[in-house]
Design an enzyme around this catalytic site. Sequence first.
Site, PDB file in Angstrom:
ATOM      1  N   ASN A   1      -0.060   5.781   1.507  1.00 31.84           N
ATOM      2  CA  ASN A   1       0.071   6.937   0.691  1.00 31.84           C
ATOM      3  C   ASN A   1       0.142   6.481  -0.931  1.00 31.84           C
ATOM      4  OD1 ASN A   1       2.397   5.673   1.156  1.00 31.84           O
ATOM      5  ND2 ASN A   1       3.820   7.116   0.732  1.00 31.84           N
TER       6      ASN A   1
ATOM      7  N   HIS B   1       0.819  -1.042   0.116  1.00 28.02           N
ATOM      8  CA  HIS B   1       0.121  -0.092  -0.083  1.00 28.02           C
ATOM      9  C   HIS B   1       0.844   1.312  -0.183  1.00 28.02           C
ATOM     10  CE1 HIS B   1      -0.180   0.583   4.641  1.00 28.02           C
ATOM     11  NE2 HIS B   1       0.805   0.028   4.293  1.00 28.02           N
ATOM     12  N   HIS B   2       2.068   1.061   0.198  1.00 27.40           N
ATOM     13  CA  HIS B   2       2.962   2.457  -0.020  1.00 27.40           C
ATOM     14  C   HIS B   2       3.692   2.653  -1.398  1.00 27.40           C
ATOM     15  CE1 HIS B   2       2.881   2.961   4.403  1.00 27.40           C
ATOM     16  NE2 HIS B   2       3.292   1.766   4.491  1.00 27.40           N
ATOM     17  N   ALA B   3       3.249   1.679  -2.298  1.00 30.84           N
ATOM     18  CA  ALA B   3       3.856   1.857  -3.641  1.00 30.84           C
ATOM     19  C   ALA B   3       3.000   2.621  -4.619  1.00 30.84           C
ATOM     20  CB  ALA B   3       4.104   0.268  -4.421  1.00 30.84           C
TER      21      ALA B   3
END
Length: 1489
Positions: free
Chosen positions: A1280, A1231-1233
Site C-alpha cells: 500500500n 513497501h508499507h511505508a
Amino acid sequence: MSTIHQVNEMNSRVGEKPACCIGAARGHCTAHCPRIEDVLYSQRKGKTNKGAQRWRCKACGTKWTSKGIIIQPPVVPDTIVNSIGFGNGPEEISMEQLRANARPYKKTKTGDNILQTSPFPSLFGNSIGMGLGGNNNNINNNNNSNGSNSSNNSHNGGSSPSGSPIPSPPSPVSFLQRNSNVFVPILPQSNGNNINNNNNNNSNSNSNNINSNSSNSMQLQNNNNNNGQLRSSSSSLSLSSSSSQLNSSSNGNGSSRNLLTSQKSAQSLIGNINNNNNNNNIINNNSNNNTNNNNNIMNGTTTSTTKPVVVGGPMQILNSVVNNSPTSSKPILSSSSQNLLYNSSGSIPQPSQSPQNNNNTTINNNNNTTNNNNNNNNSNNNNNSNNNNNNSNNNNINNVANGTPRPSLQTSRLQGKLPSPQQYNTSPSHQQYPSPKNNNNSNNIIPIQSTYGQPTPPPTKPPVSSKAPAVYHNVRVPSPNTTVDNNNNNNNNNNNNNNNNNNNNNNNNNNNSNNNNNSNNNNNNINNNNNNNNNSNNNNNGNSNNNNNNNSNYQQQHQYFSPNQNYIQQQVQAVQTQQAQHILAQQQAQAQQQYIQQLQLQQQTLAHAQSQAAHQAQTLTHSRHNDLLSPIDSQIWAPIQYSWIQTHYNPSSSLLECLKRLINSVVVFSNELPVDQRLKMINFLTTLSSPSSESQYNTNASKQMLNCIDNSVFNITKHYQMLYQSISKHYSMMEDSFIPLTEVYFDENEINKFIHFSDQFKIIEEQFEFILRELSSIRDTLIIKRENIEKNIIESSKFLNNSSNNDNGIEEIGLEQAKQDTTRLLESLAPLETTLNSMEIKFKSIQKEISMVIRVFSFFELLYNIHINCHQTIVEKHSRQLSTYMIDVIQQSLYNCDVISVAYNRLKTGLFNSNNNNNNNNNNNNNNNEEDDQLIDTTNPFINKLSDLLSKYENISKNNNNNNNNNNNNNNNNNNNNNNNNNNNNNNRNRDRDREFERDNNSNNNNNNIEKERNRNNRIRDRDNMDIDNISSFISNNQQQHIGQSQSVQQSSQLPKERKVMALYHTTCLDHLVPDDHPESPKRLSSVIKAINDFSRQSDRLIIKNDPEEINDKWILTVHSPEYLRLLEDLTEKLDANEIRPLNVNNDGASTGINQFSTSTPITTTGTATVTPGSTTSSTNGEQCEDGDTFVSKLSLHAAKRSAGATCQAIDNVMKGNVTSAFVAARPPGHHAGRDGLTSGTSSQGFCLLNHVCIGAKYAQLKYNLDKIAIIDFDVHHGNGTEEILSNDQGFYFLSIHMFEEGFYPGSGGGVGSIGVVNLNEFNEQNDYDDDDNNNDVNNNNNNNNNNNNNNNNNNNNKNNNNNNSNSITQQSTITNNSNCKGNIVNIPLDPKSSASSFLKAFSIIIDKLNDYQPELILISCGFDAHMEDHLASLCLLEENYVEITRSLRRVADRWCKGRLVSILEGGYNINALRQCTIAHLSALSEDD
C-alpha cells in the site's frame, strides 16, 4: 631569488659581511665568495675529531669542516604545489629567519687586516667589484669580498698549490635557493639609477682607473694587432696606468709592489712569457664572461700559506688549463681571436639606459681614441675606466652562471653578426637586473649603501646550470637606448680634444715615476715603442672594433694571450704614485660632458639594439638546449606559446634536487599506479633521500646531465604538481556544502583548464623522450671514453710486454752493463707507470659516472612508463568524478525547480482566486497581472530567465495534459468503433449496455476537466503527483522521446555477455531492535545472509557487497515528506542504546504519528471504519490508532538508510553493466511505508520505516533518465505504501499480487474502493453464456458509475470477450474501476487458501502486462511470506514456485531491460523457509535459459 622587500630591507643594513653571505644558509655564499683559505685545525687548537679539516672564507669569515656536509632538506610530498621552485613554497622564508639562522661572522687574524667590505658582491668568483670604493683601500676591499686577491692566479681551481700542506678542501654545497639574498635575473631589466650613481660617484674612484687599464690595453692591443705586435703592446699598455693604484689597493693581503718587484725578468717588448700571472688572470676573467680585465693587473702571485680555491662552476676546467705552473701552455692567438678577447668582458645591454650613462660612454670612447693619438697611456687608462662604466650599463639579457652566459629565447634560432665591442666590455659588478615591473626609476631597487657611502646595485646571483636555457614569459623589447654603435667610436674620437692636455700631463708624470724605479731605461724604451705602436694603430681602431663583431661571444671564454708580465710589473711601479691624482682630475672634467654626449647617442643606437640580439644568438651554438627552445618564438619579446610554462624557469642547484622535485611531484599519485611501479618509485625516493646520494650525484657527469635535462624536468614537474593542485581544489569544492547557490565553481573555464591537462599529455611525453635521448647520449659518450682508456691501457701493456721480450732477447753481457740497462729501462717505464695509474683512476671514475647515468636513466624510464600508462587514467578518473558530481547537482536542481514551480503555481492560483472574489469580472485580468508582477522583485537580474522558465513549465504541463486528453479520446473513439462492431452481434441486453457506454463516453470530457482542475489546485498537497519527467525533459532541452516499440525490442533484446548477480547487505541492519516475540526479528536477516554465503560457495556468478553506504537524505525526500523524516530522526535520537518503542506512541501512550493531525478517517461504503488487522486497536469516528506493530530503536533509522543505500548502489551496478541483476537483503522492510509513514486507511506501517523500492525507483528515474520503470510486488501483503507514492506517476508501473480478505493487513488492494484491481473469476468451461454474461453485467454497472475511459474500454473488451466464450486467464480477468483508479496501478488480489497453480496463473497476467509495457528497469518487492510454512498468511507456495516466478521476471528483463533487474527483500517470517526461498531466488536470477 630575492624579492623587492628583501632588497629594500638590505639597504638599511650596513654589515661587515657581503649581502649574499648574510642571506645564505650557514652564512656563506659559495656562488659569490669562492675564495677560501686552508687552515689546519692543528695550527690553532689541535686536531679535530677523527682528523677533520677546517676551512674558512676570506671574504665572509665563514668556517666549515670536511665532515660538515650541508644537505639540502628534502621536499615533503604534502607541500606538492609549492615545492618545485615556482610559487610560494615552504622554502620561501623571511629575511629575519635567514639572519637568525645565519652563522655569526667572526674575524680572525687573517681577516683583521681586511678593511670593511661592501655588501655588494660581484657576479663571479674572480671579478673585482668595480666602481664601489672611494679610494685605493676600497678597491682592495672589493678584491677581498669578491674572492680575487693577489694570490688568485698562483693555482688553478681544483689543484693544490706546491706549498699547501693539505689537498683542496671540499666546497660547501651551494644553496642556490630563492630564499637567498640574491636573485636570478629572469626578465630583461632597464638600466637602473644604481649604475648612474656608480658613474657619478666614481669620478674620484681609483677602481675605475683599474678598470681602464684592461679596457685601454684591450683597445691598443686591437690596434697593435693590425701592426703585428701582439705581446709587447699588450703588456706595455696594460701596465702604465695602474701601477699606482695596484700598490695602494693591495694593502690588506700583502703589497703587490713586493710581488711585482720580485718578477723583473722581462727585458724587451716580447721578452719571456714564463711568468703569466697577469695573463692567467686575464684569461680567468674572460672565462667568467662578465669580469673586467682590470683583474689582470690587480692579481699577482704570492707565497702565502693560504690556498685560493674557486668553488663550483665550469671555471674549474678552464682554470686547470690556465694556471701558474711552469708547465702551463701559452697559446698564441690569431688576430681575430685577440680582437675578440680584448673586448670580451661585456654583455648584451639592458633596455632604457639613462642619458647620463650614454654620455659617459660617448666620452669614454672619444677619450680612448684621442688618448691613443697623443701616446699617453695614463689618459687612456683614465678614459677606459669610464668606458667600462658605460659598458657595464649594457646588461646581458641572458642569465649568467659561473662564467657561461645562459641562452635567451632567441639564441637557439637567430644567427647573425657579433655584437659591438662595447657590449663585451661590461663589468659584472655594474650589472643590474630587472625589478618585476621593469621600471627605470630608482624606486624599484634602492641601492645598498656600502661602508663608504657608495650606492651599489642589489646583489645578483647566477643560476647554477650554465647551459640550461632560461624560460622567460612576456619578455619585453629592449630599449633602443642601450648599446653604443661601432661607428660611435669614430665619431667620438673627433670630440675629445679637450682632454689632450691632461693626457700629456699624465704622460710626463709617468715618466717621472719611471725614473724612480730600478729599470728606468727599460721602461722608457718600452714607453717609446708603445707610443709608436699606439700612433700607428689609432687609425685602425674603429675597424678593429668592427672586426670583433665577426666572432661569437662563446669564443671569448676560450681565447688566451700571454703578455710579458715581468715588464708589465716594472712599468706599473713607475707610474703608481702620481697616476691617481690625474685620474681623479680627469674624471671630474669628463663628468661635465657626459650628459650632453649621451643625449646624442640615444638617436644612434636604435638600429643596433636588434642587431645585437642577433649577435648574441651566436654565443651558444654549442648549447644542447636549442631543441628545447624550438617551441618558443624567435623574438625575445614574444610570449610563450605553451600556456603551461609559467612566469619563469627556476633552475635546480643540483641533479639530486632536480630528481627529488620530479619524484615528489609524481609520488602523490601513487595510489593510481600499479604495485610494481609504486614500489620502484618508493625505492628511488628512498635512495635519493639517503645521505650518500649527495656525493654520488655530485660529479661532472651529473652537472652535464643537469644542464641538459633541468629545463624539461622543470616542465614535467610543474605539470604534475599543477594537475595535483587542480584535482585537490576540485575535491575541496565538491566536498564544500556551504557554497552559495549563486556561485558556480565548475564553469566552462574551469573545465577547459582541466581538459588542458589531457592535451598536454603528448607534450610531456616528448619532454620525457628528450630526456631519455640526452641521457643515452651522455651514457654513450662515457662508454666511448671508457673504451678509449681501456684501449690505451691495453696498448701500454703491450709496450711493457714488448720491452720485456726485448730485454730477454739481449745476450748476457757484463754485470755493470746489465745494471745500467736495467736502470735506464726502469727510468723509461716510470712515466708509463704514472700514466697507467692516472688512466686507472680515470677509468674508475668514468665507470662510476656510467653507473650513475644508468641509474638516472632507469629512473626517468620508470617515470616515462608511469606517464604513458597512468596520466590519462588519472585525468579520466577525475573527469568521471566531476561528471557524477555535476549530475547530482543537476538532479537536485531539477527537483528543487519542480518543487518551487509547483509552489509558484499554487501561489499564483491562490492569488487568482482571491482576486476573483474581491474584484469585478472586468478588473480580474488586470489585477491578476499586477499580482503576478509583484511576485518577483523586478530588480532581480534573473527575472527574465525565471519568467521564461515558469512559462515554459506551464506550457509543458498544458501540452502534456492536452496530449493525454487527446490520447484518451482517441482510445475511446477506437474502443467505441470496436464495441459498435461487436455490439451489432449482441442481443437487446447488449444494446442497452452500449447506450450506457455512449453516455459514459459523452461525460468523460467533463470528468477529465474537473479532475484536471482539482489536481492543479491540490498540487502542493499531493506532491507525489509531481511530473518530474516533464521538468527533466525541459532542463535537458527536450531529450529524445520514447523509443518506438520495434526499436526498443531490438535494443533491449541485447543480453549481457556474462550473467553476474550481486547480493548486498549491511550488518548495521541487524541493529534494528524489536521485541523478542516480534516476527520481524534480526534472525531473519541472519538467515538470509547465511543463505547468500552458502549460495556463493556453489556458484561463481554471485558477487557479495557487504558495505553499502547510507543514502543521502535528498533521495529520501523524493519519496517521503521532510516532516516524516524529521520525526524518525528526532525519535531515534532520543532513545537509549537498547531502548525499543512503538513508532507512533509516546511514553504516556499518546499518538505521535505524523497522521495524528488528520481529521479524516477512511470510511467504507457501509459507513464503518476500516479495520486494520496489523494494529493493536481499531478506530472509528476519526480517532487514530497507535502502531503496535512497528517498533524503532536507536539505530533503526541508520539501518533503514543502509538498506535504501544498498538499493541505490545495486541500481548503479546494474545500470553501469557491472552486474546483470542484484538482490538486496533489506531490513526493516519498506513497501508499507507511505509518503508520511502511515497510509490512508491504516494505523500501522507493517514493520516498515522507509520505502526502499520507491526510493530506488526515483533514484533510477532521476539519475539515469529512465522513462519506464516497473515495480512488481509478490509479497503476501499488499504494497500500500508503494501504491500511494507511485500512483498517477506515469514513469512507473506498479503491479502487485497478494492475498486479500476482510481483516487481513493492510486491507487494501482488493476491496471496494481499491484501484486497478483485477478480479480472477475461476469457472468451468461448462458454465453457460448467460451466467458469465450476468457477471459481466454487474461489472459493467460498476464501471458506468465510475466514469473512467481506460477502465470502461477494458471492461467493454472483457464483456465482448466473454460474449465470445473465451476460456483463458486473461479472458476471465476484469479490472474493477472506480473514481480513484490510476492507470499505472495493477492489483491482483487472491483468495485465502489459493493454490500454487492459481497463484501462477494470476501471475501470468503480470507477465503479459510487463511485455506490453516494455520497461527499462524492473524492481521487485520480494516477499517470501506466501510460503506454505509462513503462518502470517494462508497461501501455499513452495521454493520451486518462487524459482518459476523469478525466472519469468528474469526473462522479461532479458527481453526488454538488457537483464537489468533489482530485487529488494520485503517479507518472509519463517526462518527456514526464508533461507530456502532466498537460495531459490538467487539461483533463478543467476541461471541461463
